[in-house]
Design an enzyme around this catalytic site. Structure first.
Site, PDB file in Angstrom:
ATOM      1  CG  ASP A 278      -1.629   1.746  -7.107  1.00  0.00           C
ATOM      2  OD1 ASP A 278      -1.266   1.905  -8.285  1.00  0.00           O
ATOM      3  OD2 ASP A 278      -2.167   2.633  -6.427  1.00  0.00           O
TER       4      ASP A 278
ATOM      5  CG  ASP B 131      -4.729   0.680  -2.103  1.00  0.00           C
ATOM      6  OD1 ASP B 131      -4.757  -0.012  -1.073  1.00  0.00           O
ATOM      7  OD2 ASP B 131      -5.732   0.911  -2.801  1.00  0.00           O
TER       8      ASP B 131
ATOM      9  CB  THR C 266      -0.503   4.667 -16.445  1.00  0.00           C
ATOM     10  OG1 THR C 266      -1.044   5.533 -15.445  1.00  0.00           O
ATOM     11  CG2 THR C 266       0.938   5.057 -16.734  1.00  0.00           C
TER      12      THR C 266
ATOM     13  NE  ARG D  41       4.201  -1.858   4.408  1.00  0.00           N
ATOM     14  CZ  ARG D  41       4.256  -3.185   4.322  1.00  0.00           C
ATOM     15  NH1 ARG D  41       5.352  -3.839   4.649  1.00  0.00           N
ATOM     16  NH2 ARG D  41       3.216  -3.871   3.889  1.00  0.00           N
TER      17      ARG D  41
ATOM     18  CB  THR E 237      -1.958   1.199 -13.094  1.00  0.00           C
ATOM     19  OG1 THR E 237      -1.257   2.383 -13.450  1.00  0.00           O
ATOM     20  CG2 THR E 237      -1.422   0.679 -11.755  1.00  0.00           C
TER      21      THR E 237
END
Length: 143
Positions: free
Chosen positions: A60, A90, A37, A96, A34
């Site tokens: 994300d 998100d 970062t 998941r 992202t």
């Protein structure tokens, strides 16, 4: 391998330090992150990262799309468990997807260190086998 880096604001410095410590292991891999970062990692290391949008602006989800297409092999996501995140849905969706597609995911430095130690030892060859098997299956479906 394709490796993604994500960190919440209060964990960015930890992830930068982690990337510095494992720079030699990471040099031979395709790295994604992202926006903020990734910029901070690149400023502190010789690593080259493909930058997506910042997390709250969809980064994300961009990484999640790569996971859903079986194009991401490992996710290092330093989460801040003590601060509410406005884009929590998100984040949960990304986690998941890692579970659905069996993508190794580290949400803290201890787990990330174990995963990169395994990467250094060559213990993620199963990802290459899985990807090549999916490519062959896709080719057979086209016949």
């Amino acid at each position: 391998m394709n490796i993604a880096f994500i960190a919440h604001d209060k964990k960015k410095e930890d992830l930068v330090s982690f990337a510095m410590a494992y720079e030699q292991v990471l040099l031979n891999h395709a790295l994604y992150s992202t926006g903020t970062t990734g910029k901070r990692i690149m400023e502190s290391t010789n690593l080259d990262l493909h930058l997506f949008a910042s997390g709250p602006l969809g980064g994300d989800q961009q990484i999640g799309a790569m996971i859903a297409e079986n194009e991401m092999d490992l996710v290092i996501f330093f989460k801040d468990p003590l601060t509410a995140q406005p884009h929590e849905p998100d984040i949960n969706a990304l986690i998941r997807l890692c579970d659905v597609y069996s993508i190794p995911l580290a949400t803290n430095m201890a787990t990330a260190e174990i995963l990169l130690s395994g990467l250094k030892r060559g213990e993620f060859k199963w990802r290459e086998i899985l990807k090549s098997g999916n490519q062959r299956k896709g080719n057979q479906d086209d016949a």
